[in-house]
Design an enzyme around this catalytic site. Sequence first.
Site, PDB file in Angstrom:
ATOM      1  N   HIS A  79     -10.418 -21.033   4.239  1.00 46.67           N
ATOM      2  CA  HIS A  79      -9.518 -21.460   5.317  1.00 46.67           C
ATOM      3  C   HIS A  79      -9.831 -20.704   6.616  1.00 46.67           C
ATOM      4  CE1 HIS A  79      -5.485 -22.813   6.870  1.00 46.67           C
ATOM      5  NE2 HIS A  79      -5.673 -21.743   7.631  1.00 46.67           N
ATOM      6  N   GLU A  80      -9.869 -19.390   6.525  1.00 43.34           N
ATOM      7  CA  GLU A  80     -10.105 -18.588   7.728  1.00 43.34           C
ATOM      8  C   GLU A  80     -11.510 -18.835   8.278  1.00 43.34           C
ATOM      9  OE1 GLU A  80      -7.664 -17.109   9.268  1.00 43.34           O
ATOM     10  OE2 GLU A  80      -6.310 -17.560   7.611  1.00 43.34           O
ATOM     11  N   HIS A  89     -11.547 -21.791  10.535  1.00 45.44           N
ATOM     12  CA  HIS A  89     -11.089 -21.493  11.897  1.00 45.44           C
ATOM     13  C   HIS A  89     -12.209 -20.856  12.705  1.00 45.44           C
ATOM     14  CE1 HIS A  89      -6.900 -22.435  11.401  1.00 45.44           C
ATOM     15  NE2 HIS A  89      -6.656 -21.502  10.503  1.00 45.44           N
ATOM     16  N   GLY A  95       5.657  -0.164   1.753  1.00 47.45           N
ATOM     17  CA  GLY A  95       4.657   0.647   1.071  1.00 47.45           C
ATOM     18  C   GLY A  95       3.321   0.743   1.762  1.00 47.45           C
ATOM     19  N   GLY A 111       5.254  -3.945   9.171  1.00 46.60           N
ATOM     20  CA  GLY A 111       4.354  -4.071   8.037  1.00 46.60           C
ATOM     21  C   GLY A 111       5.118  -4.166   6.739  1.00 46.60           C
ATOM     22  N   PRO A 112       4.468  -4.706   5.709  1.00 49.86           N
ATOM     23  CA  PRO A 112       5.127  -4.843   4.414  1.00 49.86           C
ATOM     24  C   PRO A 112       5.498  -3.481   3.836  1.00 49.86           C
ATOM     25  CG  PRO A 112       2.926  -5.843   4.394  1.00 49.86           C
ATOM     26  CD  PRO A 112       3.086  -5.178   5.707  1.00 49.86           C
ATOM     27  N   ASP A 172      -0.513 -23.740  11.488  1.00 47.64           N
ATOM     28  CA  ASP A 172      -1.591 -24.263  12.333  1.00 47.64           C
ATOM     29  C   ASP A 172      -1.217 -25.640  12.860  1.00 47.64           C
ATOM     30  OD1 ASP A 172      -2.976 -22.042  11.537  1.00 47.64           O
ATOM     31  OD2 ASP A 172      -4.111 -23.079   9.976  1.00 47.64           O
TER      32      ASP A 172
HETATM   33  P1  ADP Z   1       6.601   2.349   3.989  1.00 45.01           P
HETATM   34  O1  ADP Z   1       7.365   3.299   4.841  1.00 45.01           O
HETATM   35  O2  ADP Z   1       5.619   1.530   4.788  1.00 45.01           O
HETATM   36  O3  ADP Z   1       7.405   1.501   3.087  1.00 45.01           O
HETATM   37  P2  ADP Z   1       5.688   4.768   2.790  1.00 45.01           P
HETATM   38  O4  ADP Z   1       5.148   5.474   3.969  1.00 45.01           O
HETATM   39  O5  ADP Z   1       7.024   5.164   2.326  1.00 45.01           O
HETATM   40  O6  ADP Z   1       5.659   3.212   3.026  1.00 45.01           O
HETATM   41  O7  ADP Z   1       4.621   4.899   1.618  1.00 45.01           O
HETATM   42  C1  ADP Z   1       4.974   5.331   0.328  1.00 45.01           C
HETATM   43  C2  ADP Z   1       3.891   6.173  -0.265  1.00 45.01           C
HETATM   44  O8  ADP Z   1       2.717   5.394  -0.483  1.00 45.01           O
HETATM   45  C3  ADP Z   1       3.447   7.295   0.628  1.00 45.01           C
HETATM   46  O9  ADP Z   1       4.219   8.431   0.433  1.00 45.01           O
HETATM   47  C4  ADP Z   1       1.998   7.521   0.214  1.00 45.01           C
HETATM   48  O10 ADP Z   1       1.921   8.337  -0.923  1.00 45.01           O
HETATM   49  C5  ADP Z   1       1.554   6.129  -0.180  1.00 45.01           C
HETATM   50  N1  ADP Z   1       0.858   5.485   0.939  1.00 45.01           N
HETATM   51  C6  ADP Z   1       1.277   4.375   1.585  1.00 45.01           C
HETATM   52  N2  ADP Z   1       0.414   4.030   2.546  1.00 45.01           N
HETATM   53  C7  ADP Z   1      -0.572   4.944   2.548  1.00 45.01           C
HETATM   54  C8  ADP Z   1      -1.740   5.138   3.338  1.00 45.01           C
HETATM   55  N3  ADP Z   1      -2.070   4.297   4.324  1.00 45.01           N
HETATM   56  N4  ADP Z   1      -2.528   6.200   3.050  1.00 45.01           N
HETATM   57  C9  ADP Z   1      -2.196   7.036   2.053  1.00 45.01           C
HETATM   58  N5  ADP Z   1      -1.111   6.919   1.297  1.00 45.01           N
HETATM   59  C10 ADP Z   1      -0.287   5.885   1.511  1.00 45.01           C
HETATM   60 ZN    ZN Z   2      -4.872 -21.280   9.440  1.00 41.33          ZN
END
Ligand code: ADP
Ligand code: ZN
Length: 615
Positions: free
Chosen positions: A417-418, A421, A198, A195-196, A495
Site C-alpha cells: 500500500h505505502e 503511494h 509504552g 504516541g501509543p 486516502d
Molecule cells: P509511555 O509513557 O509512552 O506509555 P513509558 O515511558 O512508561 O511509556 O515506557 C515504559 C517502559 O518501557 C520504560 O520504563 C522503559 O523500560 C520501556 N521503554 C519504552 N520505550 C522505550 C525506549 N524508547 N527505549 C528504551 N526503553 C523503553
Molecule cells: Zn494510504
Amino acid sequence: MSDIAKNFIFWLVVLILFIFIMYGMNMHNMNNQNIDYTTFLSAVNKHEVQKVCIDENYINIIKKDHSKYITYIPLYDSKLLNRLLANDVIISSNPPQKHSIMFSVFVSWFPTVLLIGLWLYFMYQVKNNHNHNSTSFGKSKTYIFSKDQINITFNDVAGCDEAKEEVSELVEYLKEPKKFQKLGGKIPKGILMIGPPGTGKTLLAKAIAGEAKVSFLTMSGSDFVEMFVGVGASRVRDVFKHARKSAPCIIFIDEIDAVGRQRGSITSGGNDEREQTLNQMLVEMDGFKGNEGIILIAATNRPDVLDSALLRPGRFDRQVIVPLPDIRGREKILEVHMKNIPIASDVNPMVIARGTPGFSGADLSNLVNESALYAARLNKNLVSMLDFEKAKDRMMIGSERRSMIMTEIQKEFTAYHESGHVIVGRLVPEHDPAHKVTIVPRGRALGVTFFLPESDILSISRQKLESQISTLYGGRLAEEIIYGSKKVSTGAMNDIKIATNLARNMITQWGFSDKLGPLLYTDDENNQLFLNHTVSKSSYISNETARIIDEEMKVLIDKNYNRAKKLLNSNLDILHAMKDALMKYETIDSVQIDDLMNRKKVRDPAGWNNHNHQN
Ligand code: ADP
Ligand code: ZN
C-alpha cells in the site's frame, strides 16, 4: 476517593458511639440494685428507708445505711404516699419526662446536625486546599523526583531519535534559562508527546529532567478527575505551586486526554468537574510566563480528542511524536535493556527485532525481562536466544497479545500500500517527493508516507492537485493490483476521503471545472454545499448543478485514478522491490527510495548493522 471513604467511616463510628452513650445515659442508675415492690414496702415499714425519688413508673430508693435500690411500681398505689409519710421517708420526684424529651430531641436532630457538620467539613477542606493545601483531601497524587533521584539519560531512550532531537534543546534551556532569556528566545511552555502506550513518553520526559539535572513532577490526567467538583481544579493549583517551588523543573502529565477532552462534546457528557479542571490548567499555563524554568510535558495517545484551547500558542503548542519503534529502533531498545542481564553469545538483537513488529518499547523491555525469568527458571547463568524465542512466542500468542502487533501478512499488505503511494508520487509531475516511508503503525494508520514539503494549499497549481489525487489512490491501487479487487482493505478510507475532498474543492471552490466555470458553489464558512434538497433556506444550487458537480468530480477522479493505475502497472518490478525493502527495513528514507526508483540495489540506511543481518 479512599480519603473520602475513610472520613465517612470515621464519622459513622462517631455517630454510633454517640448513640450508645445517649442510650447508656437513659439507662440511669444501672448500678442500683433491683428489688421487688413487696421488699420495698416491708423496708418502709421497718423504717429502713430514708429517702425515695418517685418517677413515672419506678422509684429510686436510698436506705438509711446509704445503700441504693430501685423498684418498679406495679400498679398505681394510692396509699403509697401516706405510707411513706407515716414512716418519715423523704419524698422527691423528677420533673416529668425530662430525660426522655432530651433524648428524643437528640435522636431526631442528630442525623441532621451530623450531615450539616459533614458538609461544612468538606467545604472547609476544599476551601482550605485552595489556600493552604495543608490536608490530604484534594491534594494531588504527584510524584516528585528531585534532581538527584533521576538517573535516566538520553542513552536509556532508544529508537526514537527524532523525538529525542526535538526535545534536546529543552535540556539546554533548563540548564541555563537565563542565557535564553537574555537573547529574548522564546522557549515552549508546553510540549505534547503523542504516541501509543509504552513507546517511552514518560521515559523521554524523565530523561530530559535527568540530562538537565532538574526535578521532575509526574501525575496522571485521570488523577485529576474526581467525584467532587472543584477537587481537580485545586489539584492543578497544587501541582503548579509545587512546581514553582522546585523550579527549574518538568511537570509531566500522563493521559492528558482524561482532562483535556473537548469541552461540551457529546462523549464527555458535560462533565463539570473535568471542565473546571481543564480551565484551571489553562489559567495556570497562561499564568507562568515561561521564564520560571518550568516546562510542561503532556502525553497522549489521542491528540484528536483534545480541546483545541490546549493546543493554542503559549500552551501545548509544540508537538513531539513518539512513534512505535521500527526494526532498527527495536534493535536499539533491546540492546539498552539487554545491558542489565547476562546475555549468551548466540543472542542477536536484530533477529529478535525482526520477529517483533508492532512491539512498543515497553513490550520489548517486558520481553527481555520474561526471557531472563525463563533462563532463571532453568537455573541458567546466561539468557540464550532460545529463552528469547520462548518469551516472544508467549507474548505474541498468549493473552498479552495486543492488537497493534502486526502479522507478516499485515506487514506485507501495508508495504504494498505505502509503496503504491510512493511510486505514484515519484512519477507524477510537480509532486512533493516522498522522503520517508514506514510500515510501523502510527495512530490509526497502519503505515505512513511522508511527503516534503507540506505546501500551502491555497497556492497549489491544478496540475499539482491532480498529482496529489493520483498519489492518494496509489495505495489502494497497489493493494488491488497485487491481491485482486476482492482483497482490498478498508485501510484506504482516509486516502479516499482526502482525494474526494480535494476533487470537490477543485470543482466547487477553485473553479477548475470547464463545465461549471470559476464559480463558488460552497458556503465559505463550513464548506457545505447548499443543495436544493436540503431544508436550508439559503440553498441556491439547483439539482441540475448538483448533478453536474458530481459528474465533474467523477471525471476528475477517474482520470487521475487511471493515471495512477497505469503508472503502477508499468513499474511492477519497483513495487515488489520496494515492498521487499520495507519488509526488511520497515522504514526507508529518500536515499533508499532513489535507489529503488532507479532500479539499483538498495543501500542500507545509516546505522544499519549488516553483520547482524545474516540470520
Ligand atoms: P509511555 O509513557 O509512552 O506509555 P513509558 O515511558 O512508561 O511509556 O515506557 C515504559 C517502559 O518501557 C520504560 O520504563 C522503559 O523500560 C520501556 N521503554 C519504552 N520505550 C522505550 C525506549 N524508547 N527505549 C528504551 N526503553 C523503553
Ligand atoms: Zn494510504
